[in-house]
Scaffold this active site. Sequence first.
Site, short mmCIF file in Angstrom:
data_model
loop_
_atom_site.label_atom_id
_atom_site.label_comp_id
_atom_site.label_asym_id
_atom_site.label_seq_id
_atom_site.Cartn_x
_atom_site.Cartn_y
_atom_site.Cartn_z
N LEU A 38 -25.98 -13.37 29.61
CA LEU A 38 -26.32 -13.43 31.02
C LEU A 38 -25.28 -14.25 31.80
O LEU A 38 -24.94 -15.36 31.40
CB LEU A 38 -27.71 -14.06 31.18
CG LEU A 38 -28.40 -13.94 32.53
CD1 LEU A 38 -28.71 -12.48 32.86
CD2 LEU A 38 -29.69 -14.76 32.54
N SER A 104 -26.53 -14.48 23.12
CA SER A 104 -27.60 -14.65 24.09
C SER A 104 -28.23 -13.29 24.44
O SER A 104 -28.61 -12.54 23.55
CB SER A 104 -27.08 -15.38 25.32
OG SER A 104 -28.12 -15.90 26.11
N GLN A 105 -28.29 -12.95 25.73
CA GLN A 105 -28.86 -11.66 26.12
C GLN A 105 -28.15 -10.50 25.43
O GLN A 105 -28.75 -9.46 25.13
CB GLN A 105 -28.78 -11.50 27.63
CG GLN A 105 -29.30 -10.17 28.16
CD GLN A 105 -29.25 -10.10 29.68
OE1 GLN A 105 -30.14 -10.58 30.36
NE2 GLN A 105 -28.18 -9.50 30.22
N ASP A 221 -30.53 -26.19 21.80
CA ASP A 221 -29.98 -25.11 22.62
C ASP A 221 -30.24 -25.34 24.12
O ASP A 221 -29.35 -25.21 24.94
CB ASP A 221 -30.60 -23.78 22.19
CG ASP A 221 -30.06 -22.59 22.93
OD1 ASP A 221 -29.11 -21.96 22.44
OD2 ASP A 221 -30.59 -22.29 24.03
N HIS A 276 -26.62 -24.40 24.60
CA HIS A 276 -26.52 -22.94 24.66
C HIS A 276 -25.13 -22.45 25.04
O HIS A 276 -24.63 -21.49 24.43
CB HIS A 276 -27.56 -22.41 25.66
CG HIS A 276 -27.68 -20.91 25.63
ND1 HIS A 276 -28.21 -20.22 24.56
CD2 HIS A 276 -27.29 -19.96 26.53
CE1 HIS A 276 -28.16 -18.92 24.79
NE2 HIS A 276 -27.62 -18.74 25.98
#
Length: 295
Positions: A38, A104-105, A221, A276
């Site tokens: 993202l 991630s995404q 994270d 993250h």
Amino acid sequence: CVHLGKGSGATRLLWSLFGACLVAAVIGYKPVVIVHGLFDSSGAFVELLRFINQSHPGTNVSVFDLFDRSSSLQPLWKQVEGFKAAIYPIMQNAANGVHFICYSQGGLICRGILSTLPDHNVHSFISLSSPQAGQYGDTNYLKYLFPQFMKFNLFHFCYTSVGQRISICNFWKDPHHMDMYVNSSDYLALLNSERTNPNSTVWKKNFLRIKKLVLIGGPDDGVITPWQSSQFGFYDDNETVVEIKDQDLYLRDVFGLKTLNARGDLFLCSMAGVEHINWHSNYTVFNTCIEKWLV
């Protein structure tokens, strides 16, 4: 040929490049495809590319400038189709297969590709801090995107036809409103076969074409919530985390996690102290959790 002089820097550079290509040709490193998360773009992965080049010289690495930054909010099925079209030619030209590193995404996008592409040749699917079991947390991303909402009431928006046009709502999983999630989620609930999916058997067969599944995440994270979602753990309705092997989707083997584990091809790599945004630029993460799977 041009003679550059025995001790020149140019000669050493040429020999270095030649050596890297020769090593890659002899060892046969598989191409690596990186799918961003993202609000990301290809520029975020400079360090990861450097790590790969140092440890596996000559590896062909592809990071796509697709659905960058705000465009990453587009529906995940649309992103799956876009990335699939870009990645498929790389697969076709890689007789020995490719590796996926999906951040991630991007890890959810890669699952969509792997589930719907019957002839993919992905060897290692490395899921790097991805909300594979869903997302439910008050994070900075949430405050930025939905300043008028908090985690406990975002379901009012996400579980609507309008909400499902935004990527984060495609994997928003409110443990207190599971019926609404199952009935409304156009993406994650289908991938997890939590919602009736007539393609579930085929998707499972496609997904199980991978040779290795590597799930990377950690307690510091700060974005993926709960962090165990990166390894298919998630909250029950009391917001107590249920780990992967006690999850219904594992126990019923709905898309192949239990099969992968029985094959010896499911690996969890947990690391504390990593925020993250730093997973793909942290050398210890690469050295410990990623490098060995890129052969």
